[in-house]
Design an enzyme around this catalytic site. Sequence first.
Site, PDB file in Angstrom:
ATOM      1  CB  CYS A   1      -1.251  -0.120   1.311  1.00  0.00           C
ATOM      2  SG  CYS A   1      -1.897   1.208   1.577  1.00  0.00           S
TER       3      CYS A   1
ATOM      4  CB  CYS B   1      -5.693   4.456  -4.059  1.00  0.00           C
ATOM      5  SG  CYS B   1      -4.487   2.392  -4.074  1.00  0.00           S
TER       6      CYS B   1
END
Length: 259
Positions: A73, A197
């Site tokens: 991530c 994101c």
Amino acid sequence: MIVKFSKYQGAGNDFILIDNREGKYDSLTISQIQFLCDRKFGIGADGLIKINHHSNYDFEADYYNADGSKSFCGNGGRCAIAFCSDLGMDVSSTIFLGYDGEHKGNKINNSIHLGMKDVSEILKTDNDFIINTGSPHYIRFISDVKNFNIYNFGREIRYSNPFKEVGINVNAVEELAQNNIYVRTYERGVENETLACGTGVTACAMAYVHAKKQIGKSEIRVKVEGGELAVHFNFDGTNFSDVWLIGPGTFVFEGSINV
């Protein structure tokens, strides 16, 4: 077990950070991670990161999506750097281990810079792109991102036959101006839209430059629902190298919870 935690967010992408350098939380189960990330019954977050000791790196960022699955991530990596800085670690030029391997990073004032993986493989399906920037991303360019139903589109792609078993993140992108794009992302593992994101905006910036055949160094500004990020890289016509994801990593609150 009492878990001490800190909450951080990067452009609205929020994470639970746990200092596990002494191995105190090695036994944390997937069901416990799901509980901690639950926004109604737990702390609430898009993901959880355990900062582990590693003999060959400054630390390991052990990342879990809200459903307990693992991936890399980008915003989580940036928040991990911010958390480690607040723990007193030197992150002026840090090297840490993520799910997809080694990453470099640093903190400059309130901006967290995260080195991302080089990318050489870009797949095209009609006019859409598939790019893996540590997590796989499906990318479609549209004309009105703000009013686009990213949830329905994201679920349609993510659960389609080619992707339903492993899953894929789904992005809708709009060009706002030269080197300035607007991105909305449906994330697998969260199974909903997130406010930002990191791996997604990186993939979308690459797709944008690839589509325009923009050779050389690029600095792409990216508007997301939770704020703004930037992606810097070099593109030689085939390969993306020296890739950096840049943006905030902000402390929200800290506490302890019984699991």
